[in-house]
Write a protein that holds these residues in place. Structure first.
Motif, PDB file in Angstrom:
ATOM      1  N   PRO A  62       0.802  -1.231   0.000  1.00  9.20           N
ATOM      2  CA  PRO A  62       0.000   0.000   0.000  1.00  9.20           C
ATOM      3  C   PRO A  62       0.835   1.282   0.000  1.00  9.20           C
ATOM      4  O   PRO A  62       0.296   2.352  -0.251  1.00  9.20           O
ATOM      5  N   GLY A  63       2.115   1.191   0.242  1.00 10.30           N
ATOM      6  CA  GLY A  63       2.953   2.387   0.221  1.00 10.30           C
ATOM      7  C   GLY A  63       4.415   2.041   0.464  1.00 10.30           C
ATOM      8  O   GLY A  63       4.762   0.916   0.823  1.00 10.30           O
ATOM      9  N   ALA A  64       5.274   3.030   0.282  1.00 11.03           N
ATOM     10  CA  ALA A  64       6.716   2.833   0.407  1.00 11.03           C
ATOM     11  C   ALA A  64       7.127   2.505   1.845  1.00 11.03           C
ATOM     12  O   ALA A  64       8.017   1.679   2.073  1.00 11.03           O
ATOM     13  N   VAL A  65       6.489   3.138   2.813  1.00  7.70           N
ATOM     14  CA  VAL A  65       6.826   2.882   4.216  1.00  7.70           C
ATOM     15  C   VAL A  65       6.543   1.417   4.556  1.00  7.70           C
ATOM     16  O   VAL A  65       7.352   0.750   5.204  1.00  7.70           O
ATOM     17  N   GLU A  66       5.411   0.920   4.084  1.00 17.50           N
ATOM     18  CA  GLU A  66       5.063  -0.484   4.336  1.00 17.50           C
ATOM     19  C   GLU A  66       6.042  -1.423   3.636  1.00 17.50           C
ATOM     20  O   GLU A  66       6.429  -2.457   4.187  1.00 17.50           O
ATOM     21  N   LEU A  67       6.444  -1.087   2.412  1.00 16.11           N
ATOM     22  CA  LEU A  67       7.421  -1.910   1.705  1.00 16.11           C
ATOM     23  C   LEU A  67       8.719  -2.006   2.510  1.00 16.11           C
ATOM     24  O   LEU A  67       9.252  -3.098   2.718  1.00 16.11           O
ATOM     25  N   LYS A  68       9.212  -0.874   2.970  1.00 17.35           N
ATOM     26  CA  LYS A  68      10.447  -0.881   3.768  1.00 17.35           C
ATOM     27  C   LYS A  68      10.257  -1.709   5.037  1.00 17.35           C
ATOM     28  O   LYS A  68      11.124  -2.524   5.391  1.00 17.35           O
ATOM     29  N   HIS A  69       9.122  -1.532   5.684  1.00 21.65           N
ATOM     30  CA  HIS A  69       8.826  -2.287   6.903  1.00 21.65           C
ATOM     31  C   HIS A  69       8.857  -3.795   6.620  1.00 21.65           C
ATOM     32  O   HIS A  69       9.443  -4.577   7.384  1.00 21.65           O
ATOM     33  N   ARG A  70       8.265  -4.227   5.526  1.00 27.79           N
ATOM     34  CA  ARG A  70       8.225  -5.655   5.170  1.00 27.79           C
ATOM     35  C   ARG A  70       9.624  -6.184   4.879  1.00 27.79           C
ATOM     36  O   ARG A  70       9.961  -7.298   5.292  1.00 27.79           O
ATOM     37  N   LEU A  71      10.418  -5.406   4.163  1.00 27.47           N
ATOM     38  CA  LEU A  71      11.786  -5.838   3.854  1.00 27.47           C
ATOM     39  C   LEU A  71      12.629  -5.967   5.117  1.00 27.47           C
ATOM     40  O   LEU A  71      13.373  -6.936   5.284  1.00 27.47           O
ATOM     41  N   VAL A  72      12.507  -5.014   6.003  1.00 20.98           N
ATOM     42  CA  VAL A  72      13.264  -5.041   7.256  1.00 20.98           C
ATOM     43  C   VAL A  72      12.806  -6.207   8.131  1.00 20.98           C
ATOM     44  O   VAL A  72      13.626  -6.940   8.700  1.00 20.98           O
ATOM     45  N   ASP A  73      11.490  -6.406   8.223  1.00 25.34           N
ATOM     46  CA  ASP A  73      10.946  -7.462   9.084  1.00 25.34           C
ATOM     47  C   ASP A  73      11.312  -8.869   8.626  1.00 25.34           C
ATOM     48  O   ASP A  73      11.301  -9.799   9.431  1.00 25.34           O
ATOM     49  N   ARG A  74      11.622  -9.044   7.362  1.00 23.11           N
ATOM     50  CA  ARG A  74      12.049 -10.362   6.887  1.00 23.11           C
ATOM     51  C   ARG A  74      13.291 -10.830   7.646  1.00 23.11           C
ATOM     52  O   ARG A  74      13.458 -12.004   7.899  1.00 23.11           O
ATOM     53  N   GLY A  75      14.184  -9.867   7.881  1.00 24.45           N
ATOM     54  CA  GLY A  75      15.422 -10.188   8.566  1.00 24.45           C
ATOM     55  C   GLY A  75      16.391 -11.018   7.737  1.00 24.45           C
ATOM     56  O   GLY A  75      17.287 -11.661   8.281  1.00 24.45           O
ATOM     57  N   THR A  76      16.224 -10.998   6.417  1.00 25.46           N
ATOM     58  CA  THR A  76      17.064 -11.833   5.554  1.00 25.46           C
ATOM     59  C   THR A  76      18.121 -11.041   4.791  1.00 25.46           C
ATOM     60  O   THR A  76      18.980 -11.643   4.152  1.00 25.46           O
ATOM     61  N   GLU A  77      18.037  -9.710   4.847  1.00 25.47           N
ATOM     62  CA  GLU A  77      18.947  -8.899   4.040  1.00 25.47           C
ATOM     63  C   GLU A  77      19.549  -7.774   4.868  1.00 25.47           C
ATOM     64  O   GLU A  77      18.925  -7.281   5.813  1.00 25.47           O
ATOM     65  N   ASP A  78      20.753  -7.362   4.476  1.00 33.12           N
ATOM     66  CA  ASP A  78      21.406  -6.260   5.187  1.00 33.12           C
ATOM     67  C   ASP A  78      20.861  -4.915   4.689  1.00 33.12           C
ATOM     68  O   ASP A  78      20.081  -4.859   3.739  1.00 33.12           O
ATOM     69  N   GLU A  79      21.271  -3.843   5.343  1.00 32.35           N
ATOM     70  CA  GLU A  79      20.772  -2.495   5.013  1.00 32.35           C
ATOM     71  C   GLU A  79      21.047  -2.095   3.575  1.00 32.35           C
ATOM     72  O   GLU A  79      20.205  -1.468   2.933  1.00 32.35           O
ATOM     73  N   ASP A 100      -1.389  -4.483 -17.094  1.00 37.94           N
ATOM     74  CA  ASP A 100      -2.821  -4.508 -17.351  1.00 37.94           C
ATOM     75  C   ASP A 100      -3.646  -4.181 -16.108  1.00 37.94           C
ATOM     76  O   ASP A 100      -4.723  -3.603 -16.211  1.00 37.94           O
ATOM     77  N   PHE A 101      -3.140  -4.585 -14.942  1.00 38.23           N
ATOM     78  CA  PHE A 101      -3.858  -4.371 -13.687  1.00 38.23           C
ATOM     79  C   PHE A 101      -2.892  -3.954 -12.592  1.00 38.23           C
ATOM     80  O   PHE A 101      -1.719  -4.339 -12.607  1.00 38.23           O
ATOM     81  N   PHE A 102      -3.408  -3.189 -11.628  1.00 37.83           N
ATOM     82  CA  PHE A 102      -2.651  -2.750 -10.462  1.00 37.83           C
ATOM     83  C   PHE A 102      -3.378  -3.283  -9.227  1.00 37.83           C
ATOM     84  O   PHE A 102      -4.557  -2.970  -9.014  1.00 37.83           O
TER      85      PHE A 102
END
Length: 147
Positions: A62-79, A100-102
Motif C-alpha cells: 500500500p505504500g513505500a513505508v510499508e514496503l520498507k517495513h516488510r523488507l526489514v521485518d524479513r530479517g534476511t537482508e542487510d541495510e 494490465d492491472f494494479f
C-alpha cells in the motif's frame, strides 16, 4: 541458459540474475494451465513482447513505508540490500502503466481473491474463447429458421 535461449525471460535484479525456464512454461501452457510468474518489470515486459496475450499484474504494497517495513521485518537482508531493493522498487514503479492491472497487497486474502477474480474474468474474454464460440454457433445453426 541465457545463451541457449532456454529462458522465456531473464533480468538482473539487485546484483543477481533471475530467469524463467521456457520449457516448463510451455509444458504448463500446453496442458491448459495458467502460469503465474513473480518477476520484475524487465522480465514482465520481455514476456509481454513474446506473448502479447500475457496478462500483467503489478502487485504493490500500500505504500513505500510499508514496503520498507516488510523488507526489514524479513530479517534476511542487510541495510545495503534493502536500500537497493527500495531504489529498484522506485524504478519499477515508473513502469506501472505497462501493466494490465494494479493490485494492492495490503490484506493477503483480499489480494489473493482479487488476483483470482482478474484471472477468472480474463478467461471469460470473448477474444480468448473464439473456438468455443464457433462451436456453439455451429450447434445453434441447426435451430435457425430457413436453414
Amino acid at each position: 541458459m541465457i545463451r541457449q535461449g532456454a529462458l522465456i525471460e531473464y533480468a538482473q535484479y539487485v546484483s543477481n540474475y533471475y530467469g524463467t525456464p521456457r520449457e516448463y512454461v510451455c509444458q504448463q501452457l500446453e496442458q491448459g494451465r495458467d502460469v503465474i510468474l513473480e518477476i520484475e518489470i524487465q522480465g514482465a515486459l520481455k514476456v509481454k513482447e513474446s506473448y502479447p496475450e500475457a496478462l500483467l499484474l503489478f502487485v504493490s504494497p500500500p505504500g513505500a513505508v510499508e514496503l520498507k517495513h516488510r523488507l526489514v521485518d524479513r530479517g534476511t537482508e542487510d541495510e545495503d540490500t534493502i536500500a537497493s531493493r527500495l531504489s529498484r522498487a522506485w524504478q519499477e514503479a515508473q513502469g506501472v502503466e505497462n501493466y494490465d492491472f494494479f493490485v494492492i497487497n495490503d490484506d493477503l486474502e483480499e489480494c489473493v481473491q482479487q488476483v483470482h477474480s482478474i484471472i477468472r474474468n480474463e478467461h471469460a474474454r470473448v477474444a480468448r474463447n473464439h473456438e468455443l464460440i464457433e462451436n456453439i454457433r455451429a450447434e445453434l445453426k441447426s435451430f435457425a429458421k430457413g436453414e
